[in-house]
Scaffold this active site. Structure first.
Site, short mmCIF file in Angstrom:
data_model
loop_
_atom_site.label_atom_id
_atom_site.label_comp_id
_atom_site.label_asym_id
_atom_site.label_seq_id
_atom_site.Cartn_x
_atom_site.Cartn_y
_atom_site.Cartn_z
N GLY A 37 -7.04 2.00 -7.89
CA GLY A 37 -7.34 2.11 -6.41
C GLY A 37 -6.02 2.06 -5.83
N SER A 38 -6.18 1.67 -4.53
CA SER A 38 -4.96 1.70 -3.51
C SER A 38 -3.46 1.06 -4.19
CB SER A 38 -5.23 1.33 -2.14
OG SER A 38 -6.58 1.98 -1.72
#
Lengths: 367, 619
Positions: free
Chosen positions: B321-322
Site C-alpha cells: 500500500g502507500s
C-alpha cells in the site's frame, strides 16, 4: 622352472590350520547373523565363503611365484599399495564419517588392509640389506621410519586409527627383531618418555577425553564401557562347555555390538565355552609358532624377516581383538584374523599366509 | 657400507627366533588365563547376569534450555511428565500383566494392546511407551501395586511448559515427534524414533542450543525388571538457556492490541536490529502440542479462516500500500526524476492513455510537492513519479531496500515477498508489462508483496540514517552454569540507496504524516513523544468495485488491509514499529493507534525496575 620339490615341500600344515580357522569363522558368522530370528544380514556367512574363495586365489598367486621376486619388486609393491591408499582419500566413499573404502565395480575394498602386506615386504627388503650385529643405530632407522610414516599418515587421514596403529606395531616388531643398539634404544625410550607429556599438554580437553576413554573404556559407561561389560558377560556366561551352538542369549538379544566382526570371539566363547574358545586360541598359537618355524628353517634374511613380519601381523590383530573383547585392551576396531567377517581383511590375511607358505616351500633352495 | 651383516649368520637369526617363540607362548598363556578367569572362575556369576540380561542402559533426558525475554522474564520452562512403559522381557506373561495394568490404571486394555502392537517389532529388553504424561491418581495406583506389575516402569521426563499460553506462541514455536525424513536427514544425529524436536519458531531455530545432551545409567535389574543397583551414571547435560531480544510486556501489549483481529505487529530497536516484539494474531496454545496434537485439533487450527498457524509477522505477504511511496519517493529523488520543489497538480485522478487512475481523495489535493505528497499520501503525485521512473528502476530501489528478499531473521519459514519487474511478469504470465501496472506499483498496489518484518526493517533503516540491520531475536544464550555462550552482535546487511539530504526530506514528510495539520496519521500523536510514520491501505479488491459498496456492508474478506509504520522519537529514534491489520480497512484508523500505543508503552515508561538484574539494553 617348475620344480617337483615344490610339491614335496608344500606346507600342508599351514594350509590346514588356515582352513580350520576359516571354517570356524564361517560357522560362527552364521550364528552371529542368524541366531534369534531375522536380521537384514542373514546371508553374510555366504559372502564370507566368497571372500575366502577370493582369498584362496590370492594365496595361491602368492606362493606360485618365488618370494625372491617379491624381494626384487618390493618397492614397486610398496608404492603400489601407497598409491591405492592415497586414492582412497580422493575417490573413496564415506561410511560412518571416515573414508576407507574404494569401490571397484560391485565390491568395495579397503586398500589400507593390503598396505599391511606391502609394508611388511618393503621393510623386509630394506632390513635384509641393513642388518648389523650390534644393533641398528638412529641413523639406520631414518629410512624405515619414512617407509612407515608415509602410509601411516595417509591412513590416519581417513581416519582409521586402528589400522594406522597396526602398521606401527608390525613395523615396531620387525625392527625390534632386527635389534636396536643399546644407546639408540635408550635414546628413543627417553625421547618418547619426554615427548608424551609435552604432546599431552598441547591436546584439547575433548581429545584427552577420547584418548583416556580409549585406554579405559570404563570411562564411557554408555558406549564402549557398556559393550565391554556385555562382551565379558557373553564370554563368562559361556562357562566351561558353552551354551551350545545358536543358543548364545547375549548374541540372540543383540547385547553385543558388531557381533559378526569385532565381537565375533564373544559369540564364539558364549556358545562353545572355555573348551571351544581355548581351542581357537590354541589354533592361533599353532599357526604363529608354525610361521616362526618357517622363519627358523629359512636361510635367507629377506624370507626370515618377511615371515617374522607376517607372524607379527597375525599376532597383533589376534591379540588386540581377543584382548579387547575380554576387557584387557582398549576398544579398537580390529578384526579377528580368519574368523571375523570382512572381505579385505580376510583376503589380506590369506595373502599373507600365502607368502609364509611361499617361504616354507622354497626353503630347499638354499640347501 | 659399514659393518652390516653381509654373510649369512643363521645362528644369530635362530637365537632371536627362539626368543620370539618363547614370548609368543608366554602371551598366549596370558590370554588363556584371562579366558579361564572369565569362563571358569567367574562363569557362574556371568551366567546369572546373562540369564536376566541384568545389565542394561537407561537414558536420562537432558532438561531442555529455558527461554527468557530480554529482561530475564521466564517464558518457557519444563515440568515433569510421568510416563508408563513396559519392558516386554520382564513383563512375562505379558498379557496378564497388561490386564492388571489396565485394571489398576483404568485404561481400556485394548488401548494398551494397540500401543504395543504399533511399536512392533520392539527390542524385548527396552521399554515400550504405553501412556505419556499420566495424572497423579494413575501414578499412585501404579506405584502402590508395582509388585504386581513386573516389567512395568514409570519414568519421569521433563517436558515443555509454556508459561503464558498464547504469548509469543509463533515466535517461541512448539515441539513435535521427529519424523522419518528428519531422522534420515542426518541433522539430528543423537535423536531416535519417538524423540521430540523443535518444529517451529525459536524451539526449532535454536534446537541444537536448547536440546542439551542426553545422559544415561548402567543399571542392574532383577528378574522382574526392578533396579537392584545403579552401576554407573553419566549425567545429562542440560540445554542452554536462551534470552530473546523481545520484551514480554511489549509483546503482550502488541497481542492484546491485536486481540479479536487478524494481523501482525513488529517492534524493533532501529539502532541494532533487535526485535522487541514480533506478534501475530490470532495465536494458538503451544501447550496443546506438548503431548502431541490430535488430528482433529490440528485440522481445526489449519482450517481456521484467520490462519492462526501462520506467523503473519514473517510469513504473511501483503501489498505494501502507500508505505511503498517511501521507496517511490526515494527512487524519484535519487534518479533526479523529481526534487524537493517539483510540483504536480492533483485533480483527484490521473489519465494514462484511455485509462483513468484515481487518487484516494476524489476531490483532489491540488498543487502537491514531495512533502505534501507524503504527508497526505497523494496517489496522483506518485503515479507521475512512477511513470517517469519505469517499473525496473522502481524495482531496483525496492530490492535495495531489502524488499522481495528474506530479512535473514533466524527463524524458519520466513517468506520473501515479491517485487515484480517487467521480465518477471513476462516469464510468469507471458503477458507484457502494462504502463498502468507501473502506476499501481508506484503506490504499492498490484503485484508487490511484503511482510510486516520487511516493513519494520525498512522503517528502522529510515529511522537510523539508512542502515539495514539483520533482525535478531537471540539476545544471548547461557549454559546451565551461567556462562554466556552466544551473545548478540549487530550486523548490517545493507544500506538504503539514498543520500543524507534526500533521506532527510523523506523523514520530514514522515514527521508531517503524524504531526502536520493534514497528515493522514494525526490519530497517532502523543503528547510528549514525537512520532514519524506512514499509513498504508492495501487493497485486496479493486477500488472501483469498492466504491460501489458502503464500507460497513462489505464482506470482511473484501476489506483492505491496514498498514502503519512508525518510529519514535522522531529526532533520535529508539523504536520502530510496523503494524498490519488484515482487512482493517484504513491504515490511519485501524493500524496507527496500535503503533502509537506500542510506542507509548515502550518510551513512556523506562525499563521496569522490578527485574533489576538487567540494565537497559537500549542505547
Amino acid at each position: 622352472m617348475f620344480d617337483r620339490r615344490l610339491v614335496t615341500y608344500f606346507d600342508w600344515g599351514l594350509l590346514g590350520l588356515t582352513a580350520i580357522l576359516a571354517t570356524i569363522g564361517v560357522v560362527t558368522i552364521y550364528s552371529a547373523v542368524n541366531a534369534g530370528g531375522n536380521t537384514p544380514q542373514q546371508t553374510l556367512y555366504l559372502k564370507q565363503i566368497i571372500w575366502l574363495g577370493a582369498g584362496l586365489i590370492g594365496m595361491s598367486a602368492c606362493f606360485m611365484i618365488s618370494y625372491k621376486r617379491f624381494d626384487q619388486y618390493a618397492m614397486v609393491i610398496y608404492f603400489g599399495c601407497v598409491a591405492l591408499v592415497a586414492s582412497v582419500l580422493v575417490f573413496g566413499k564415506f561410511v560412518g564419517g571416515s573414508q576407507r573404502w574404494l569401490a571397484i565395480g560391485p565390491v568395495s575394498v579397503q586398500p589400507s588392509e593390503m598396505m599391511k602386506v606391502g609394508l611388511i615386504i618393503a621393510l623386509a627388503h630394506h632390513y635384509s640389506r641393513h642388518l648389523k650385529k650390534d644393533g641398528l643405530t638412529l641413523r639406520d632407522l631414518v629410512q624405515p621410519m619414512m617407509i612407515v610414516s608415509l602410509p601411516f599418515v595417509l591412513i590416519l587421514k581417513q581416519p582409521d586409527l586402528g589400522t594406522a596403529m597396526m602398521l606401527v606395531l608390525i613395523a615396531g616388531s620387525m625392527t625390534l627383531f632386527c635389534g636396536i643398539g643399546r644407546r639408540t634404544f635408550i635414546l628413543i625410550a627417553t625421547a618418547g618418555a619426554v615427548s608424551i607429556p609435552v604432546a599431552w599438554s598441547f591436546l584439547k580437553t575433548y581429545q584427552k577425553q577420547r584418548i583416556l576413554t580409549f585406554l579405559d573404556p570404563e570411562r564411557d559407561p554408555l558406549g564402549a564401557g557398556y559393550h565391554i561389560i556385555q562382551s565379558k558377560i557373553a564370554i563368562g556366561s559361556g562357562g566351561i562347555t558353552g551354551k551350545g551352538y545358536l543358543e548364545g542369549t547375549q548374541n540372540i538379544l543383540s547385547f553385543l555390538p558388531e557381533q559378526h566382526t569385532d565381537f565375533i570371539f564373544s559369540v564364539l566363547s558364549e556358545e562353545w565355552g572355555f573348551v571351544g574358545a581355548g581351542l581357537v586360541i590354541l589354533l592361533f598359537l599353532f599357526i604363529l609358532l608354525w610361521g616362526l618355524s618357517v622363519a627358523h628353517k629359512c636361510r635367507d634374511p629377506f624370507g626370515i624377516l618377511m615371515s617374522v613380519g607376517i607372524v607379527a601381523f597375525i599376532f597383533w590383530e589376534m591379540f588386540i581383538n581377543i584382548g579387547m573383547v575380554m576387557g584387557l585392551m582398549p576398544v579398537v576396531g580390529v578384526p579377528l584374523p580368519l574368523i571375523s567377517y570382512g572381505g579385505s581383511s580376510t583376503i589380506t590375511i590369506m595373502v599373507a599366509i600365502g607368502l609364509l607358505i611361499n617361504v616354507s616351500m622354497r626353503r630347499f633352495m638354499f640347501e | 657400507m659399514k659393518n652390516y651383516l653381509n654373510n649369512m649368520d643363521m645362528d644369530w637369526f635362530k637365537r632371536r627366533l627362539t626368543i620370539v617363540m618363547a614370548l609368543t607362548f608366554a602371551i598366549f598363556c596370558l590370554l588363556v588365563i584371562r579366558l579361564f578367569y572369565l569362563q571358569v572362575i567367574n562363569g557362574e556369576k556371568y551366567r546369572q547376569l546373562s540369564a536376566n540380561n541384568c545389565i542394561r542402559l537407561q537414558t536420562i533426558d537432558a532438561p531442555r534450555g529455558l527461554i527468557f525475554d530480554r529482561h530475564g522474564e521466564l517464558l518457557v520452562d519444563n515440568r515433569p511428565s510421568f510416563n508408563i512403559s513396559i519392558i516386554p522381557k520382564d513383563a512375562k506373561p505379558i498379557d496378564a500383566t497388561l490386564g492388571r495394568l489396565a485394571a489398576y490404571a483404568q485404561i481400556p486394555k485394548s488401548e494398551l494392546e494397540e500401543k504395543l502392537k504399533k511399536k512392533k517389532p520392539f527390542p524385548v529388553y527396552k521399554p515400550v511407551l504405553l501412556k505419556a504424561d499420566i495424572g497423579r491418581d494413575m501414578l499412585a495406583a501404579i506405584e502402590v501395586n508395582w509388585f504386581d506389575l513386573p516389567g512395568v516402569v514409570v519414568g519421569v521426563n521433563p517436558i515443555r511448559h509454556y508459561i503464558n499460553a498464547q504469548t509469543a506462541a509463533h515466535l517461541i514455536g512448539y515441539m513435535g515427534e521427529i519424523n522419518s525424513k528428519e531422522l534420515k536427514s542426518g541433522a539430528f544425529p543423537k535423536k531416535e524414533q519417538g524423540d521430540f524436536i523443535g518444529k517451529f519458531g525459536v524451539e526449532r531455530s535454536f534446537e541444537d542450543i536448547l536440546s542439551g545432551r542426553e545422559g544415561g545409567r548402567q543399571v542392574e535389574v532383577n528378574s522382574s525388571g526392578r533396579i537392584v543397583q545403579v552401576l554407573k551414571t553419566v549425567a545429562a547435560e542440560p540445554g542452554q538457556n536462551i534470552y530473546l531480544t523481545i520484551d514480554k510486556r511489549l509483546q503482550q501489549k502488541a497481542e492484546s492490541l491485536l486481540a479479536e483481529k487478524a494481523g501482525a505487529i513488529v517492534a524493533m530497536d532501529p539502532n541494532n536490529g533487535q526485535v522487541l516484539a514480533l506478534a501475530s494474531s490470532p495465536s494458538f496454545d503451544q501447550n496443546a502440542f506438548v503431548g502431541g496434537l490430535s488430528r482433529k485439533k490440528w485440522q481445526a487450527l489449519i482450517s481456521d479462516p484467520r490462519h492462526p498457524m501462520t506467523y503473519k509477522a514473517i510469513q504473511g505477504e501483503y501489498p505494501p500500500g502507500s508505505i511503498y511511496k517511501i521507496v517511490t519517493a526515494m527512487a524519484g529523488l535519487e534518479e533526479h526524476v523529481i526534487d524537493r520543489n517539483t510540483v504536480f497538480f492533483c485533480p483527484g485522478h490521473y489519465r494514462l492513455g484511455n485509462r483513468v487512475f484515481r487518487c484516494w481523495k476524489k476531490s483532489g489535493h491540488g498543487k502537491v510537492n514531495l512533502e505534501k505528497a507524503i504527508t497526505q499520501s497523494c496517489d496522483v503525485y506518485f503515479y507521475q513519479v512512477g511513470q517517469k521512473l519505469g517499473v525496473d528502476r522502481l524495482a531496483w530501489y525496492a530490492k535495495a531496500c531489502g524488499l522481495g528478499a528474506l530479512t535473514g531473521i533466524h527463524l524458519a519459514h520466513e517468506n520473501a515477498g515479491l517485487i515484480p519487474t517487467a521480465a518477471w511478469k513476462k516469464r510468469k504470465t507471458g503477458v507484457k508489462w502494462q504502463g498502468g501496472e507501473t502506476l499501481s506499483m508506484a503506490i504499492g498496489q498490484g503485484y508487490n508483496l511484503v511482510t510486516p518484518l520487511q516493513m519494520a526493517v525498512l522503517i528502522s533503516a529510515i529511522a537510523n540514517g539508512g542502515y539495514r540491520y539483520r533482525p535478531v531475536i537471540l539476545y544471548k544464550s547461557v549454559t546451565a552454569k551461567g556462562e554466556v555462550v552466544k551473545h548478540f552482535e549487530k550486523q548490517v546487511v545493507g544500506k538504503l540507496p539514498v543520500s543524507k539530504a534526500n533521506l532527510a526530506l523523506i523523514r520530514r514528510g514522515l514527521w508531517d504524516v503524524v504531526n502536520g495539520n493534514r497528515g493522514t496519521a494525526r490519530i497517532a500523536r502523543l503528547k510528549d513523544i514525537e512520532i514519524s510514520g506512514k499509513t498504508g491501505t492495501a487493497q485486496v479488491f479493486s477500488r472501483k468495485a469498492q466504491e460501489s459498496m458502503k464500507e460497513k456492508d462489505m464482506a470482511y474478506h473484501l476489506k483492505s488491509h491496514a498498514w502503519f509504520v512508525a518510529y519514535a522519537p522522531s529526532n533520535k529514534p529508539e523504536i520502530a514499529v510496523a503494524v498490519l491489520v488484515e482487512h482493517g480497512a484504513h491504515g490511519s484508523r485501524s493500524a496507527a493507534p496500535l503503533a502509537r500505543d506500542i510506542i507509548q508503552m515502550y518510551l513512556g515508561k523506562k525499563e521496569p525496575s522490578d527485574t533489576g538484574q538487567m540494565v537497559s539494553l537500549r542505547q
